[in-house]
Structures are given as C-alpha cells and as structure tokens.
Design a protein around this motif. Sequence first.
Motif, PDB file in Angstrom:
ATOM      1  N   GLU A 240       0.832  -1.207   0.000  1.00 11.49           N
ATOM      2  CA  GLU A 240       0.000   0.000   0.000  1.00 11.49           C
ATOM      3  C   GLU A 240       0.865   1.254   0.000  1.00 11.49           C
ATOM      4  OE1 GLU A 240      -3.207   2.267   2.922  1.00 11.49           O
ATOM      5  OE2 GLU A 240      -3.044   0.081   2.988  1.00 11.49           O
ATOM      6  N   THR A 241       1.898   1.256   0.837  1.00 12.52           N
ATOM      7  CA  THR A 241       2.784   2.416   0.914  1.00 12.52           C
ATOM      8  C   THR A 241       3.495   2.653  -0.409  1.00 12.52           C
ATOM      9  OG1 THR A 241       3.135   2.093   3.281  1.00 12.52           O
ATOM     10  CG2 THR A 241       4.769   3.408   2.109  1.00 12.52           C
ATOM     11  N   THR A 242       4.041   1.603  -1.010  1.00  7.62           N
ATOM     12  CA  THR A 242       4.784   1.780  -2.261  1.00  7.62           C
ATOM     13  C   THR A 242       3.865   2.189  -3.404  1.00  7.62           C
ATOM     14  OG1 THR A 242       4.648  -0.596  -2.795  1.00  7.62           O
ATOM     15  CG2 THR A 242       6.578   0.149  -1.562  1.00  7.62           C
ATOM     16  N   ALA A 243       2.642   1.663  -3.423  1.00  5.09           N
ATOM     17  CA  ALA A 243       1.696   2.022  -4.482  1.00  5.09           C
ATOM     18  C   ALA A 243       1.314   3.494  -4.387  1.00  5.09           C
ATOM     19  CB  ALA A 243       0.453   1.142  -4.400  1.00  5.09           C
ATOM     20  N   ILE A 244       0.993   3.958  -3.182  1.00  4.30           N
ATOM     21  CA  ILE A 244       0.622   5.367  -3.009  1.00  4.30           C
ATOM     22  C   ILE A 244       1.811   6.274  -3.310  1.00  4.30           C
ATOM     23  CG2 ILE A 244      -0.089   7.096  -1.310  1.00  4.30           C
ATOM     24  CD1 ILE A 244      -1.843   4.941  -0.035  1.00  4.30           C
ATOM     25  N   ASP A 245       3.009   5.872  -2.880  1.00  2.00           N
ATOM     26  CA  ASP A 245       4.209   6.636  -3.216  1.00  2.00           C
ATOM     27  C   ASP A 245       4.336   6.803  -4.726  1.00  2.00           C
ATOM     28  OD1 ASP A 245       5.002   7.022  -0.636  1.00  2.00           O
ATOM     29  OD2 ASP A 245       6.630   5.557  -0.665  1.00  2.00           O
ATOM     30  N   CYS A 246       4.134   5.723  -5.439  1.00  2.00           N
ATOM     31  CA  CYS A 246       4.295   5.733  -6.890  1.00  2.00           C
ATOM     32  C   CYS A 246       3.295   6.691  -7.538  1.00  2.00           C
ATOM     33  CB  CYS A 246       4.116   4.316  -7.437  1.00  2.00           C
ATOM     34  SG  CYS A 246       4.586   4.140  -9.173  1.00  2.00           S
ATOM     35  N   ILE A 247       2.055   6.664  -7.084  1.00  2.00           N
ATOM     36  CA  ILE A 247       1.033   7.547  -7.638  1.00  2.00           C
ATOM     37  C   ILE A 247       1.380   9.002  -7.353  1.00  2.00           C
ATOM     38  CG2 ILE A 247      -1.392   8.234  -7.450  1.00  2.00           C
ATOM     39  CD1 ILE A 247      -2.012   5.234  -6.906  1.00  2.00           C
ATOM     40  N   ILE A 248       1.780   9.298  -6.110  1.00  2.00           N
ATOM     41  CA  ILE A 248       2.115  10.671  -5.733  1.00  2.00           C
ATOM     42  C   ILE A 248       3.319  11.180  -6.516  1.00  2.00           C
ATOM     43  CG2 ILE A 248       2.996  12.106  -3.858  1.00  2.00           C
ATOM     44  CD1 ILE A 248       1.240  10.459  -1.953  1.00  2.00           C
ATOM     45  N   VAL A 249       4.378  10.378  -6.578  1.00  2.00           N
ATOM     46  CA  VAL A 249       5.603  10.792  -7.270  1.00  2.00           C
ATOM     47  C   VAL A 249       5.328  11.079  -8.741  1.00  2.00           C
ATOM     48  CG1 VAL A 249       7.843   9.959  -8.096  1.00  2.00           C
ATOM     49  CG2 VAL A 249       7.213   9.693  -5.689  1.00  2.00           C
ATOM     50  N   ASN A 250       4.551  10.212  -9.391  1.00  2.00           N
ATOM     51  CA  ASN A 250       4.295  10.394 -10.820  1.00  2.00           C
ATOM     52  C   ASN A 250       3.336  11.536 -11.111  1.00  2.00           C
ATOM     53  OD1 ASN A 250       5.703   8.218 -12.542  1.00  2.00           O
ATOM     54  ND2 ASN A 250       4.987   7.077 -10.765  1.00  2.00           N
ATOM     55  N   LEU A 251       2.339  11.732 -10.263  1.00  2.00           N
ATOM     56  CA  LEU A 251       1.457  12.889 -10.434  1.00  2.00           C
ATOM     57  C   LEU A 251       2.251  14.181 -10.258  1.00  2.00           C
ATOM     58  CD1 LEU A 251      -1.780  11.752  -8.568  1.00  2.00           C
ATOM     59  CD2 LEU A 251      -1.583  12.265 -11.011  1.00  2.00           C
ATOM     60  N   ASN A 252       3.072  14.233  -9.237  1.00  2.00           N
ATOM     61  CA  ASN A 252       3.874  15.437  -8.982  1.00  2.00           C
ATOM     62  C   ASN A 252       4.812  15.726 -10.149  1.00  2.00           C
ATOM     63  OD1 ASN A 252       4.940  17.490  -6.893  1.00  2.00           O
ATOM     64  ND2 ASN A 252       6.789  16.422  -7.540  1.00  2.00           N
ATOM     65  N   GLU A 253       5.503  14.701 -10.624  1.00  2.00           N
ATOM     66  CA  GLU A 253       6.461  14.874 -11.721  1.00  2.00           C
ATOM     67  C   GLU A 253       5.785  15.401 -12.980  1.00  2.00           C
ATOM     68  OE1 GLU A 253      10.071  14.356 -14.087  1.00  2.00           O
ATOM     69  OE2 GLU A 253       9.676  14.589 -11.940  1.00  2.00           O
ATOM     70  N   ASN A 254       4.668  14.809 -13.338  1.00  2.00           N
ATOM     71  CA  ASN A 254       4.026  15.166 -14.595  1.00  2.00           C
ATOM     72  C   ASN A 254       3.250  16.473 -14.513  1.00  2.00           C
ATOM     73  OD1 ASN A 254       4.468  12.879 -16.688  1.00  2.00           O
ATOM     74  ND2 ASN A 254       4.132  11.827 -14.753  1.00  2.00           N
ATOM     75  N   LEU A 255       2.695  16.800 -13.360  1.00  2.00           N
ATOM     76  CA  LEU A 255       2.062  18.109 -13.198  1.00  2.00           C
ATOM     77  C   LEU A 255       3.108  19.218 -13.269  1.00  2.00           C
ATOM     78  CD1 LEU A 255      -0.534  17.371 -10.378  1.00  2.00           C
ATOM     79  CD2 LEU A 255      -1.043  17.976 -12.755  1.00  2.00           C
TER      80      LEU A 255
END
Length: 347
Positions: A240-255
């Motif tokens: 759960e932690t790694t999945a949420i990290d991945c979503i946050i990191v990629n949203l931040n990067e692309n925004l």
Amino acid sequence: MNTYREPVKIVVDKEVPTTIAALNKVLIVTHEKNADFKYYTNSKDVATDFGDNSEVFKLVEIFLSQTDGSGNILKPDFFAVIGIEGTEVEGEEALKTYAEKVKTNLNDVINENWYGLLTTLNSKVMFEILAPYLTENRKIYISEVNEYPVDDKAKSDRILAIYNPTKSDYKAAAYAGAVITPGAGSKCSMVKLSGVTADVAGGKKQELTQNNITFIEKRTSNGYLVANGGLSLSGVYLDETTAIDCIIVNLNENLEKALINKGFKQDDRGYALLEETLYKVMEEMGALGLIAILNKNYEYIVYPVTQTQTEREQRLFRPRVKFRLAGWGYFIDLTLLQTNKDIGGAK
C-alpha cells in the motif's frame, strides 16, 4: 533592421510526454569501507570494488538471485552502492553516531535514482534515526532484526523489519530483490524467496506478527521459502505504501512538467489540460497494476477542475482524484460443505 520571413510559419506543438517512475531501484549502504555512490548492473563489478568476500558482494548476489512466480529472474536495470565505513561500531552511542552519518550521506544522494534502502549494518537504532528522513523523502528501508519489540518512536510505515536471529544470510536483500525490484505495489507477503533459510516455526510466528516483523518460513509440500508478514513496523502493508508513493511521485512529476512546459490558463483551456494530465498519469498507474479494475475499467475518477474567484486571485488550482488501489489479498477463509444429497455434478 527588418528581416524577411514567409507570411505563414507552421510550428509543431509537441505533446509533453508522460514520465513514469516505477520506484524499483535499490541503494545498498555498506559499512565495510568508504566509497562514493556508484551505480552497478551486476555482482562482478561489486566484487571488483569491494572484494568477493565482502558482505556487500554476498548481499548483492542474494539480491540479484530472486525470481518471480514463473521463475523469471528479477534483475533490476541497475542498483547503487555507497560505502560509509563503520567497522568498529559497538554500543548504542556508537550506533547512533553511525546512523547519523548514514543519514547525512543519504541526504547527499537524495536526487540519485533509488527508492529502497538496504544496509549491511542493521540495528534498531538505525530505525529511529532514519524514520523521519524516510518519511520526508518517500523512501523505504528494508532491514533485519534479531530481537524485538522495537521502540514506538522507531516504528514507521517506511521501515519493514525481517527477523534474522543468526544473521547468517541476507534475508532483507532477498526480500528487496523479490518485492522492490518488480516495482511499486508488488506483493509483500507470502513472497517466495531463494538463497535464505527459514528460522521460524510454531508460536514464534504469533510473536513476530504481533510486533509487525516479517519472517521466513517453509510452506507447501514443495518447501517453498516464504516471507510471511509484509507489514511495516507501524502495521501498514508495504504494498500500500509503495503504491501510493508511486502515484504521488508520478502525479507530482508530470504536473510539474506540464506547468513548466505548457502552463495552465485559468479558464477552460487550462482546466482541460490539467484534467488531461491527471487522466494520463492515472491510466499509467492502472497499467502498472496499482489501480483496481471494475468492468474492465480502472477504478478512479478525475473530478472536473474549477476555480473560485479567490482561487483565481491566488493563481491556485485544486484538482481532485479519487481512486481505489488494487492491493493484494493475503488470507483465505474457505468453507467446505459436506452433504449426502445429490449435488448434480461439478459446478
């Protein structure tokens, strides 16, 4: 001075590509000698730099020897090693000093490509010192313990501890190879490992589970060596932690990329571009297996972007995304119904 130009000029407005980080790279800290941060692709080069009898070489061999459920080798594109000498570390104060030294060095390489952390020198003191750093920077630390419980101030959803009473093998390295290398959201319990031993049986399992410590045991008639637990020291499943990290990191990067390269106007054009960016990233997260599927569609919603007058005055957007993680199930309660009546054949 005027310069001649054609009346019509065609400019191709290139789409900003979506950048996807799977968060599947590992950094190994060895205490055997000082060495600069360096990327590796194999154990041979580690042996060249540290020796084929070094702990870090043996750790890397186990890390690179893991396979998935189909027997395919789980080999990362690369991993990293940094040497922070601590060969004479004994006693709690010395361990604290070394842990602070590790944290300082990790800060120096925070912008390098790594997500999971392994250390050749494992101690509960390291948990306490590194926990705030790991939380702030969205990193994961996989370590080993030979005693428990762990102090409350050292408990973090960023730290997963594996029981290794004899320290005779490299259980954390095996686990990282099987769980971090496949990418964020990977199965974190009932994970098949190789190159390690099973040290737990009987009532010990209950004690370790109560303390959120993962352990290695033999299961099935094939004697699979399995990591059972998958909980961080704070009691959160690592997937759960790694999945949420991945979503946050990629949203931040692309925004950020869209904000820099395109920009978002405070009208329907900007709202549409913002929503499009969110949709693209969430689709990629679904393709990575992080988002649940219902009726062949990924389970997420990108809400229409709007702004209040105050938000426009502040140049502020407040987009919203709702999603459901796919997650993994780790328990099965099977019900058997015996009857003497006719059933009518297999169904």
